[in-house]
Design an enzyme around this catalytic site. Sequence first.
Site, PDB file in Angstrom:
ATOM      1  N   ARG A 110      33.444  19.815  16.849  1.00  0.00           N
ATOM      2  CA  ARG A 110      33.058  19.375  18.196  1.00  0.00           C
ATOM      3  C   ARG A 110      32.050  20.319  18.853  1.00  0.00           C
ATOM      4  O   ARG A 110      31.253  19.882  19.676  1.00  0.00           O
ATOM      5  CB  ARG A 110      34.309  19.283  19.083  1.00  0.00           C
TER       6      ARG A 110
ATOM      7  N   LYS B 210      50.616   0.299  15.726  1.00  0.00           N
ATOM      8  CA  LYS B 210      51.138  -0.778  16.571  1.00  0.00           C
ATOM      9  C   LYS B 210      50.084  -1.763  17.055  1.00  0.00           C
ATOM     10  O   LYS B 210      48.981  -1.370  17.419  1.00  0.00           O
ATOM     11  CB  LYS B 210      51.841  -0.162  17.791  1.00  0.00           C
TER      12      LYS B 210
ATOM     13  N   GLY C 118      41.663   8.768  16.221  1.00  0.00           N
ATOM     14  CA  GLY C 118      41.997  10.100  15.732  1.00  0.00           C
ATOM     15  C   GLY C 118      42.587  10.088  14.330  1.00  0.00           C
ATOM     16  O   GLY C 118      42.176  10.864  13.465  1.00  0.00           O
TER      17      GLY C 118
ATOM     18  N   GLY D  16      40.424   7.476  22.158  1.00  0.00           N
ATOM     19  CA  GLY D  16      40.734   6.540  23.243  1.00  0.00           C
ATOM     20  C   GLY D  16      39.472   5.916  23.826  1.00  0.00           C
ATOM     21  O   GLY D  16      39.432   4.720  24.126  1.00  0.00           O
TER      22      GLY D  16
END
Length: 395
Positions: free
Chosen positions: A37, A199, A352, A375
């Site tokens: 990063r 999920k 992720g 996200g």
Amino acid sequence: MNKKNLNDIWVSGKKVLVRVDYNVPMDKAGNITDDTRIRATIPTLEFLLSKNAAVIIASHLGRPKGKIAPEFSLKPVAKKLSQLLHDREVLFANDSVGPEARKMAAALQPGQLLMLENLRFNPEEEKNDPEFAKQLAGLAEILVNDAFGVSHRAHASVHGITKYIPAVSGFLMDKELLFLGQAVTDPVHPFVAIIGGAKVSDKIGVIENLLNKVDTLIIGGGMANTFLAAQGYQTGKSLVEADKLVLAKELIATAKTKGVNLLLPEDVVVAENFAADADHKAVAVTQIPSEWMALDIGPATAGKFAAALRGAKTVVWNGPMGVFEFDAFAIGTEAVAKAVAASGAKSIVGGGDSVAALEKLKLAAKITHISTGGGASLEFLEGKELPGIAALADK
Ligand code: ADP
Ligand code: MG
């Protein structure tokens, strides 16, 4: 995207605040275990320094929950950044606002770098507090947002601050907007999406939005079990979201109406229990033993998914095909990753765990664009407007 970037503004001699995402993993001794990063922001920083801007860097690290916590200090990150910039000096202010930061920012000369301490040591950052945002803005004349991974949140450093100084995207953000933006607004067809992971409930919005855009939708991973159960298959002890069966049925019907080729597993690897060394075997989805659980797609399914990826021009992938953390159940994910690479499509991976899986399998380099925001990339694929991106200045 009709947003200004670094090439649209004059930065020479200006004080520029660069919001980055230096939320890097560290070991217990405080060593940075993965500096990806930090490296990813170097082009933006080098550009600004080459143009003689005075560069102030702001980031968060971890979840200090609005309190000063030494283990979440950005000091080691400043040291690392200095190394990555060939030992260039990186000054450090012990707070992101307040007298010290103000003084150091005011004294900063063109071509110099100053890093601020963790934004989230102040609770006002995540609350998008206007006074805090104003203080941050007071340090600089321009904001460069290179922190895609936090831009789905209306936090002071990416949102509130833009009320006081203009914001443009940095080069890393540009890459995200280019690849993700093209996939959702103007994809080259055939467009195949692969959605997996634990999920259905995490990814309903993504599936619904992509059903309007893709030619083929591949569903694997834990969430596929809910679709299988919705179709009446016995799924044994597999992870199934009982409250999402109706939704799964509706999504299958929507795919049909929209003419999307929806692919679900036809065989799965089942295990006796959830463990790395569990007894396991591949079975047809009609044959899942009642005491076993599906932890990966099976070989026939991997072949079917790979065939569907052949000739694809755009691929968006979010969510692994199985419990890749256990080698025995990483095979489906590996097969799909290889098929994505072999397709030659422009491939975009977000999430992720998906990225972790590709890194574990050493296949990350085969992907055209790996999103830096888990996200944020999901919300982007849902077609939502991200507050930190909406707040960038229009062209
Ligand atoms: P991402 O972070 O890429 O968005 P998710 O967080 O949605 O992905 O899902 C990743 C998790 O899903 C992994 O921890 C993986 O072990 C789990 N998973 C994948 N397949 C299954 C399965 N069949 N049963 C249970 N968990 C699964
Ligand atoms: Mg995840």
